[in-house]
Write a protein that holds these residues in place. Sequence first.
Motif, short mmCIF file in Angstrom:
data_model
loop_
_atom_site.label_atom_id
_atom_site.label_comp_id
_atom_site.label_asym_id
_atom_site.label_seq_id
_atom_site.Cartn_x
_atom_site.Cartn_y
_atom_site.Cartn_z
N ILE A 298 -6.96 -6.86 23.94
CA ILE A 298 -7.79 -7.94 24.49
C ILE A 298 -6.93 -9.16 24.77
O ILE A 298 -6.12 -9.57 23.94
N ILE A 299 -7.10 -9.71 25.97
CA ILE A 299 -6.59 -11.06 26.25
C ILE A 299 -7.75 -12.02 26.01
O ILE A 299 -8.76 -11.97 26.71
N GLU A 300 -7.61 -12.87 25.02
CA GLU A 300 -8.64 -13.86 24.70
C GLU A 300 -8.21 -15.20 25.26
O GLU A 300 -7.32 -15.86 24.72
N ASP A 301 -8.83 -15.59 26.36
CA ASP A 301 -8.54 -16.86 27.02
C ASP A 301 -9.55 -17.88 26.50
O ASP A 301 -10.74 -17.80 26.80
N SER B 214 -4.36 -20.49 24.36
CA SER B 214 -4.99 -21.80 24.22
C SER B 214 -4.19 -22.80 25.05
O SER B 214 -3.03 -23.07 24.75
N THR B 215 -4.80 -23.34 26.11
CA THR B 215 -4.11 -24.26 26.98
C THR B 215 -4.51 -25.70 26.71
O THR B 215 -5.66 -25.97 26.32
N LEU B 216 -3.58 -26.61 26.92
CA LEU B 216 -3.88 -28.03 26.81
C LEU B 216 -4.42 -28.61 28.11
O LEU B 216 -4.88 -29.74 28.15
N SER B 217 -4.36 -27.81 29.19
CA SER B 217 -4.79 -28.31 30.51
C SER B 217 -6.27 -28.63 30.55
O SER B 217 -6.69 -29.50 31.32
#
Length: 456
Positions: free
Chosen positions: A260-263, A289-292
């Motif tokens: 699984i890719i958990e975005d 987990s992105t800061l964008s």
Amino acid sequence: MDWVTPLSPDGGPRYLQIADLLEQAISEGTLHPGDRLPPQRLLAEALGVDLTTVTRGYDEARLRRLLEAYGHRGTYVSAPPGELTQWVDLSMNIPPAPAQVDLSTLLKQGLSHLATRSDVNLLMTYHIGGGSPTDRLAAAQWLSPMFESVETSRIVICPGAQAALAAAILTLTQPGDTVLAESLVYPGLRTAVQQLGRRIEPVSGDEAGMLPDALERACREYGARLVYINPTLQNPSARTIPSDRRRDIVEAAARADATIIEDDPYWLFADNAPAPLATLAPDRVFYISTLSKCLSPGLRTAFVVLPDAAIEDRFLSAMRSFALMAMPLATALVTLWIQDGSAQALLAGVQAETRARQQLAAHIFPNPERSTRRQGIHIWHSLPNHWEARDLARAARADGLAVTPPDAFYLGPGKPPSAIRVSLGGGRDRNQLSTALRNLAALLASKPAERTEVVI
């Protein structure tokens, strides 16, 4: 003075609270352009503060272009600036600029600190690894609300979530393989899958998310071993998968031997968000987990928690095929901000501004059957029967508004839902956003204009 409410002892500087009261009253329509404000002394008495505090509050409101002062004639609510009637982008999912955090000052202070206390040569050369031990330790600190603890050896620093997605797809699949996702999906995933020569297929779901049985069937039917899930405040539906469904999905993926890719870019905006899938099956999930989406797109930084530290070389090799490295200067700034608390302060400001904008949207679109949950940086708004999504998007554009129709997200089967995604971070401030949302609400309430043919 109906707009005047008591100041909060825990609400920060009182002069800023006064400016916020004014901004909220203007956004909600309690105060209108041209309205005269009460004398400062009268407002000071009503709020139980000194005159200087009110004066500073009015000055702050003028800096926000909310008020205009005319000497002895008094202070008035400003007319909306001309750009409010020109173009407001409600189509791009970005975090709103926080009203009470000066991002410019944070940036100047952070860069000055790096320039004076770091080796500038190191900041301006190649860094082809997944982050220094210090960077990974800062990432682990940032991820601590999601994970009780995470080994830094499993963390990789990436130049944004899109790069991380593409690298994960290259690492885990071969050309022609199938990636599974929900029928409504982040458009960047579809772009990455197609550009990399893979296929993407939808998995059936319900209001709680992807159906575990359907996931297993799809894995068998397509021979798929990679699943993409955006579980918290999903883009675009704003739905959050509950804990029990997350557990069932993880178990179904295990039975199908799928990764699984958990975005998870919106977890920090959700109230009482369930634990990530990566905490339920750490050896089966790539967590991104992105800061964008919660701090600033300009940081171009995402943290990836790998299912196994041994896969890091393959992952970084895949990423280097299109993005050699995360930008060292941005990574160093992020690490500094996490260490000194600036990132947490900025996040708190963005969260507060997001809540205020969601409240504003709820006031303008009050029907909960049409607009989704009041969290996160976007809403998913169902259209009235007289509008088709594409027609509405075109009409909104003609009115100076950009919204995103459902076919940008829809994998099928059949016709996409009749809804639009409305992003709340694009407006410069709440005043501008309020005008844009009210214009959109008026457009939704109207009937589409009949098309006419011009014959010459």
